[in-house]
Design a protein around this motif. Sequence first.
Motif, short mmCIF file in Angstrom:
data_model
loop_
_atom_site.label_atom_id
_atom_site.label_comp_id
_atom_site.label_asym_id
_atom_site.label_seq_id
_atom_site.Cartn_x
_atom_site.Cartn_y
_atom_site.Cartn_z
N SER A 81 44.52 34.58 52.30
CA SER A 81 43.71 34.59 51.08
C SER A 81 43.96 35.89 50.34
CB SER A 81 42.22 34.44 51.40
OG SER A 81 41.78 35.52 52.21
N GLY A 82 43.32 36.06 49.17
CA GLY A 82 43.48 37.28 48.40
C GLY A 82 43.23 37.02 46.93
N ALA A 83 42.60 37.99 46.26
CA ALA A 83 42.27 37.83 44.85
C ALA A 83 43.53 37.90 43.98
CB ALA A 83 41.27 38.90 44.42
N ASP A 84 44.48 38.71 44.37
CA ASP A 84 45.75 38.86 43.65
C ASP A 84 45.54 39.18 42.17
OD1 ASP A 84 47.21 38.38 45.96
OD2 ASP A 84 47.37 36.24 45.60
N ASN A 129 45.60 38.12 57.03
CA ASN A 129 45.21 37.14 56.01
C ASN A 129 45.26 37.73 54.61
OD1 ASN A 129 44.65 35.01 57.85
ND2 ASN A 129 42.64 35.92 58.30
N TYR A 130 45.05 39.04 54.51
CA TYR A 130 45.08 39.74 53.22
C TYR A 130 45.16 41.23 53.50
CZ TYR A 130 40.17 39.72 54.62
OH TYR A 130 39.01 39.83 55.34
N VAL A 131 45.35 42.02 52.47
CA VAL A 131 45.37 43.47 52.59
C VAL A 131 44.71 44.07 51.37
CG1 VAL A 131 47.65 43.72 51.51
CG2 VAL A 131 46.83 45.50 53.06
N GLY A 149 40.60 45.90 54.80
CA GLY A 149 39.57 44.88 54.98
C GLY A 149 39.10 44.23 53.70
N VAL A 150 39.67 44.64 52.55
CA VAL A 150 39.29 44.04 51.27
C VAL A 150 40.34 43.01 50.88
CG1 VAL A 150 38.80 44.48 48.83
CG2 VAL A 150 38.14 46.17 50.57
N PRO A 151 39.93 41.77 50.56
CA PRO A 151 40.92 40.71 50.25
C PRO A 151 41.52 40.85 48.86
CG PRO A 151 38.70 39.83 50.06
CD PRO A 151 38.55 41.24 50.56
N ASP A 152 42.36 41.87 48.68
CA ASP A 152 42.96 42.10 47.36
C ASP A 152 44.30 41.37 47.20
OD1 ASP A 152 40.90 43.77 46.45
OD2 ASP A 152 41.82 45.54 47.38
N ILE A 153 45.15 41.45 48.23
CA ILE A 153 46.51 40.92 48.10
C ILE A 153 46.77 39.90 49.22
CG2 ILE A 153 48.97 41.50 48.07
CD1 ILE A 153 48.18 44.33 47.24
#
Length: 251
Positions: free
Chosen positions: A179-182, A211-213, A219-223
């Motif tokens: 996952s990730g906001a991208d 799952n994200y970086v 720990g923040v779903p940025d990428i």
Amino acid sequence: MFCPKCGKEIPDGAKFCKFCGNEIKKNRGPIKGRIVKKDSGKKDEKTSPVLIGAVVVAAIVLVVLVVLAMGVLNNDGSSDGSSNGNVLGITQSSQSSNGQVAEDTVQSVSLSAFPVSEAPNLAQALAEQGYPSSINFKSVTLDTSQCLYILTKSIVEINSGNTGGTISVGNPAYAPSPSGADVTQTISIHEYVDICGRFSSWIESNGQVPNYVGIYTGGVPDISPLNMLRIASDILVDYKNTGQLPETAVV
């Protein structure tokens, strides 16, 4: 002449002494040259093997010196890199004084020793093929997880000046719930190197892609993993074209 026994003078050519009756034997004299020839022959017999032996020894020494000289010339300036067979990690290889792999150095590509210097070529191949789920690169077939590890790890190593190292790729699993906001934004070289370091370290510690970086904080779903693959590829393609990591990157 004189008698050899009594010493009195007797006529020349007499066979007997007229005084003492001693028989006079004629002195035939020494055989000239007999001793000289005998000694000379012995000297030659002793000298010839010595001379032959000296010639043989000299020839052997000359051959040994030639062989040693050829060996020194063949080994001059050669170098060689090796892998320690770790599952994941970086191995130092031979490199030039400025940190870059010499142009005439031939490096093979394998999962146990993937050259950092080949990461920009892999990034370009991925971009040209639209980031496929697996790619045949030179002598190996790589899936997305392996490509992610190679590219992110290589960016960290290049930034550290270790362009001549090799990466033990292993076989990490893909993210179980990617996952990730991208959200698109521009970050500095310090920030994207830090992201790549956290991303590759997670793979090394957990044996799988995260799952994200987070961009600034872990720990923040940025990428997402796939966006991380694109970002790392863009950075390395830029490095391939300019010889330097870009000062900024768009994520």
